[in-house]
Write an enzyme that holds these catalytic residues in place. Structure first.
Site, PDB file in Angstrom:
ATOM      1  N   CYS A   3      -2.061  58.554  -2.301  1.00 19.88           N
ATOM      2  CA  CYS A   3      -1.354  59.253  -1.218  1.00 19.88           C
ATOM      3  C   CYS A   3      -0.381  60.244  -1.855  1.00 19.88           C
ATOM      4  O   CYS A   3       0.492  59.837  -2.630  1.00 19.88           O
ATOM      5  CB  CYS A   3      -0.614  58.231  -0.355  1.00 19.88           C
ATOM      6  N   ASP A  29       8.612  71.873   2.464  1.00 18.83           N
ATOM      7  CA  ASP A  29       7.170  72.029   2.605  1.00 18.83           C
ATOM      8  C   ASP A  29       6.697  73.111   1.638  1.00 18.83           C
ATOM      9  O   ASP A  29       7.316  74.154   1.490  1.00 18.83           O
ATOM     10  CB  ASP A  29       6.809  72.405   4.048  1.00 18.83           C
ATOM     11  N   HIS A  45       4.992  53.510   2.681  1.00 18.99           N
ATOM     12  CA  HIS A  45       3.813  54.156   3.262  1.00 18.99           C
ATOM     13  C   HIS A  45       3.560  53.655   4.674  1.00 18.99           C
ATOM     14  O   HIS A  45       3.292  52.466   4.890  1.00 18.99           O
ATOM     15  CB  HIS A  45       2.571  53.917   2.401  1.00 18.99           C
ATOM     16  N   HIS A  98       5.163  61.752   8.411  1.00 22.51           N
ATOM     17  CA  HIS A  98       6.171  62.754   8.030  1.00 22.51           C
ATOM     18  C   HIS A  98       6.588  63.531   9.257  1.00 22.51           C
ATOM     19  O   HIS A  98       5.781  63.778  10.154  1.00 22.51           O
ATOM     20  CB  HIS A  98       5.647  63.693   6.946  1.00 22.51           C
TER      21      HIS A  98
HETATM   22  P1  5GP Z   1       0.480  67.851   8.387  1.00 27.46           P
HETATM   23  O1  5GP Z   1      -0.542  68.941   8.504  1.00 27.46           O
HETATM   24  O2  5GP Z   1      -0.137  66.567   7.882  1.00 27.46           O
HETATM   25  O3  5GP Z   1       1.325  67.646   9.608  1.00 27.46           O
HETATM   26  O4  5GP Z   1       1.521  68.371   7.323  1.00 27.46           O
HETATM   27  C1  5GP Z   1       1.338  68.245   5.941  1.00 27.46           C
HETATM   28  C2  5GP Z   1       2.285  69.225   5.319  1.00 27.46           C
HETATM   29  O5  5GP Z   1       2.413  68.872   3.970  1.00 27.46           O
HETATM   30  C3  5GP Z   1       1.795  70.672   5.373  1.00 27.46           C
HETATM   31  O6  5GP Z   1       2.744  71.481   6.043  1.00 27.46           O
HETATM   32  C4  5GP Z   1       1.642  71.044   3.889  1.00 27.46           C
HETATM   33  O7  5GP Z   1       2.043  72.365   3.617  1.00 27.46           O
HETATM   34  C5  5GP Z   1       2.530  70.034   3.202  1.00 27.46           C
HETATM   35  N1  5GP Z   1       2.099  69.660   1.871  1.00 27.46           N
HETATM   36  C6  5GP Z   1       0.846  69.273   1.483  1.00 27.46           C
HETATM   37  N2  5GP Z   1       0.828  68.961   0.178  1.00 27.46           N
HETATM   38  C7  5GP Z   1       2.107  69.162  -0.274  1.00 27.46           C
HETATM   39  C8  5GP Z   1       2.707  69.004  -1.555  1.00 27.46           C
HETATM   40  O8  5GP Z   1       2.078  68.623  -2.555  1.00 27.46           O
HETATM   41  N3  5GP Z   1       4.037  69.303  -1.659  1.00 27.46           N
HETATM   42  C9  5GP Z   1       4.767  69.725  -0.566  1.00 27.46           C
HETATM   43  N4  5GP Z   1       6.068  69.998  -0.784  1.00 27.46           N
HETATM   44  N5  5GP Z   1       4.219  69.875   0.655  1.00 27.46           N
HETATM   45  C10 5GP Z   1       2.904  69.592   0.800  1.00 27.46           C
HETATM   46 ZN    ZN Z   2       1.926  57.298   1.285  1.00 26.80          ZN
END
Ligand code: 5GP
Ligand code: ZN
Length: 112
Positions: A3, A29, A45, A98
């Protein structure tokens, strides 16, 4: 567990930390969608909002206690938006609960 947010919490993947306490971690982000775009996660988690239960709801409360502190530190005195995407239709891409905290400009009135 494979994860990415567990790895970020553990420091195995670098992140731009904005807040941390015993149960909560927050970081910028990597693809910001607003001038301020912070992700706030439980250190433990939990897969998604759909997995919140009586056993772990206190962790979610801890997140919502942290959010106003984060917003204040980020200068979001004029307001902000908190979003959690859940599951396929919610377009959740990372399966670790998140909360997106978005602000720093007048956001869109639509949320879809
Ligand atoms: P979801 O689409 O699941 O609501 O949001 C996931 C968020 O995680 C996205 O906005 C994406 O840009 C961010 N994200 C994905 N991988 C990483 C990472 O490795 N580091 C950071 N800081 N953000 C991440
Ligand atoms: Zn996790």
């Amino acid at each position: 567990m494979d994860c990415i947010f567990c790895k970020i919490v553990a420091g195995e993947i670098p992140s731009a930390k904005v807040y941390e306490d015993e149960n909560v971690y927050a970081f910028r982000d990597i693809q910001p969608q607003a001038p301020v775009h912070v992700l706030v996660v439980p250190k433990a988690h939990i897969a998604s909002a759909d997995e919140v239960s009586a056993e772990n709801a206190a962790l979610v409360a801890e997140i919502f206690k942290a959010i106003p502190k984060i917003a204040k530190a980020e200068g979001l005195a004029n307001g902000y938006r908190v979003i959690t995407n859940c599951g396929e239709d919610g377009c959740q891409s990372v399966k670790h609960l998140h909360f997106h905290v978005l602000g720093g400009k007048k956001l869109s009135e639509r949320m879809d």
